[in-house]
Enzyme design. Structure first.
Site, PDB file in Angstrom:
ATOM      1  N   LYS A 244       0.844  -1.190   0.000  1.00 41.64           N
ATOM      2  CA  LYS A 244       0.000   0.000   0.000  1.00 41.64           C
ATOM      3  C   LYS A 244       0.883   1.245   0.000  1.00 41.64           C
ATOM      4  O   LYS A 244       1.853   1.334   0.747  1.00 41.64           O
ATOM      5  CB  LYS A 244      -0.906  -0.005   1.234  1.00 41.64           C
ATOM      6  N   GLU A 329     -19.596  -3.026  10.705  1.00 39.15           N
ATOM      7  CA  GLU A 329     -20.475  -2.243  11.577  1.00 39.15           C
ATOM      8  C   GLU A 329     -21.536  -3.098  12.258  1.00 39.15           C
ATOM      9  O   GLU A 329     -21.948  -2.807  13.390  1.00 39.15           O
ATOM     10  CB  GLU A 329     -21.150  -1.128  10.761  1.00 39.15           C
ATOM     11  N   ARG A 357     -25.326   0.469   7.517  1.00 44.60           N
ATOM     12  CA  ARG A 357     -25.079  -0.961   7.355  1.00 44.60           C
ATOM     13  C   ARG A 357     -25.452  -1.756   8.602  1.00 44.60           C
ATOM     14  O   ARG A 357     -25.576  -2.981   8.553  1.00 44.60           O
ATOM     15  CB  ARG A 357     -23.605  -1.187   7.012  1.00 44.60           C
TER      16      ARG A 357
END
Length: 586
Positions: A244, A329, A357
């Site tokens: 990354k 979540e 969500r």
């Protein structure tokens, strides 16, 4: 230049290895330059350049369908599918969104900005292909922490049974937005350490074939593997290890900081355009101070610790009283209910768009059981995030539809801190707090030590004839609109409703004695919102009610000022409309 000549993936099919290497360098520099000026996701895209080149070299998009999870690593894909000018020319920077978007290109199949969805979406594409009798490849790209979401596991489970072509590219950069969390990531680390040979393999356990690619930023190795699995007759996971932030040293060294940004100086790495958030700072200082003596307090994040203002050093300070469940979540909300049931007070913070969500868990697991959980709802309102997948304007109808949940909208840092303190101390209700936006820090609304008397609004100025109720962020607009009306000789009552989940019926009844017009202001959709509740209360009476808010619609990358003007939410427009309505009452 290579990139400026690319109009479709066909243009790179005949590139040599050296051509592809130069192309990757140009793409990486274009991403860095654009994000430094325009803002956006940096680390995820830098790490996926080579994989994007390999995918479009081997597969035939859009016939072969590539689905990106979250899609904040889709910039290289967009560059190779006819949108390179949006990354090369500043005048075209706004031509594309930060996520895949079917309105932009036939190579994009979904508007995707929430996580862990690619596998489920791809399974649907694959099933439809099989039912139609076509034979294209379906490729799902997932990673950057997305595997921690429950939907990803549901997708894997379904795909493992399908027994048909579906190629999953697992972009493993050992990072989410912050660090990764969860038992599966310990197993992924073992797979990396053993070059894919570790026996406890989640993907194989789900019935999937598996390939390991140690050098995920090696375009030529990726091309070789993708060619070997193209047109495969069963589902397979290609586990690709990438770096990354590759190509920009600050992003490689601090992956969390450089996941996304609004802009920065390339030479120095100094970020611009983003100052401290007083509400996040308040949350962090309050919780960390209290955690020192209150060991029955816990903070739960779903991969976004910034919503607490919890930097890495603050997370370390919180110790085991800080829990990060990954991008999940639903798990956060249900876990919070379990903690509350067993005598610990959990505080779960996430943005309004991501809290959607967890609706079922908030309703079923928390509120039916009436467990005292505190939810911090951040970035709510139209002046927050404005990508169509990240809108923060639906929270009031969503949360106020749930029984037992107390939803409050403070108007200042001081009021927010007092409500947070009250919510954690009380044991009777699940409570959600609509954290104000950082530009709204002070107000004249009184700060109370207790909010036990539910649904009590605060009258901050008593007038007559007209009353304006400004919800949270819009309380500040209410004050300014009232000042404009005062210039016309009207002494307007100003009210901070505070409670969004219920009405102060006593106050609303009293207003009928000396007021003829009640006005509500909210920075969310009107349908199902706070204003409609007030209008319904006054329905059987002669009271005139005006509701100001947003039309219910999906808007993408809107100009905030233009949206406010379209919906008559500026202080001048509100004052003018209210004045006209009042004159009609005479």
């Amino acid at each position: 230049m290579y990139l400026e000549k690319i109009n479709s993936p066909e243009d790179i099919k005949q590139y040599t290895a050296q051509d592809r290497k130069k192309l990757a360098e140009e793409m990486r520099q274009a991403i860095i330059q654009r994000v430094s000026v325009h803002g956006g996701h940096l680390g995820p895209d830098l790490g996926f350049v080579e994989a994007s080149i390999a995918l479009h070299t081997v597969f035939n998009s859009p016939e072969d369908k590539i689905v990106f999870d979250v899609s904040h690593q889709c910039y290289p894909h967009k560059m190779l599918t006819g949108r390179s000018q949006a990354y090369l020319s500043p005048e075209h920077y706004d031509d594309v969104s930060g996520y895949t978007n079917p309105d932009e290109s036939e190579h994009d199949f979904f508007n995707v900005g929430h996580t862990s969805t690619s596998l489920s979406l791809a399974s649907g594409l694959a099933k439809a292909r099989d039912l139609k009798g076509t034979h294209e490849n379906i490729i799902a790209v997932i990673g950057d922490g997305s595997m921690s979401g429950g939907e990803a596991l549901e997708g894997l489970d379904t795909i493992g049974e399908m027994g048909t072509n579906l190629i999953i590219v697992f972009n493993d950069n050992n990072q989410s937005i912050a660090e990764v969390h969860g038992g599966m990531y310990k197993q992924f680390a073992k797979l990396r350490e053993t070059h894919g040979q570790y026996p406890h393999n989640l993907f194989r356990a789900m019935g999937l074939d598996y390939r390991f690619v140690e050098h995920g930023n090696d375009t030529e190795e990726l091309i070789r593997v993708f060619r070997e699995v193209k047109d495969i007759d069963h589902p397979i996971v290609i586990h690709v290890v990438t770096r990354k932030g590759l190509g920009y040293k600050p992003a490689e060294e601090n992956k969390e900081k450089w996941h996304s940004c609004r802009g920065f100086n390339i030479a120095t790495g100094e970020k611009i355009g983003k100052g401290p958030n007083p509400y996040f700072d308040t949350t962090a200082s309050y919780l960390l101070h209290r955690m020192k003596w209150d060991h029955r307090l816990a903070a739960i994040a779903a991969a976004t610790p910034s919503n607490f203002g919890f930097t890495p050093d603050k997370r370390k300070e919180a110790g085991n009283q800080y829990i990060d469940v990954g991008i999940a979540e639903e798990q956060a909300a249900a876990m919070a209910s379990g903690m509350a049931k067993n005598g610990v007070h959990p505080v779960f913070a996430t943005s309004a768009t991501f809290l959607q969500r967890a609706y079922d868990q908030i309703s079923q697991d928390v509120c039916i059981n009436n467990n005292p959980v505190t939810f911090l709802v951040t970035w709510a309102g139209f002046e927050a995030m404005n990508d169509v997948t990240h809108l923060g304007i639906f929270d009031i109808p969503m949360l106020t539809s749930i029984p037992n949940l107390i939803y409050l909208a403070p108007t200042s840092v001081a009021e927010y801190r007092a409500i947070l303190d009250w919510s954690i101390n009380q044991k009777e209700h699940p409570v959600a707090i609509r954290v104000p936006l950082p530009m709204f820090t002070d107000s004249d609304s009184p700060v109370q030590s207790s909010y036990d008397r539910l649904n009590q609004s605060l009258v901050t100025h008593s007038g007559k004839d007209i009353a304006i109720l400004g919800v949270g962020n819009m309380y500040h607009v209410a004050r300014k609109a009232a000042a404009h009306l005062k210039d016309k000789g009207l002494d307007v009552t100003i009210i901070n409703p505070l409670f969004l989940s219920g009405l102060d019926t006593q106050l609303l009844t009293q207003l009928m004695d000396s007021h003829r017009l009640v006005v509500t202001l909210e920075d969310g959709v009107l349908d199902g919102g706070f204003g409609e509740k007030v209008a319904a209360f006054y329905g059987p009476t002669t009271m005139r009610v005006m509701n100001f808010g947003l039309k219910k619609e999906f808007r993408d990358r809107y100009d905030r000022q233009e949206l406010a003007q379209e919906n008559h939410l500026t202080e001048e427009q509100i004052a003018s409309d209210v004045w006209d309505a009042f004159c009609q009452l005479k």
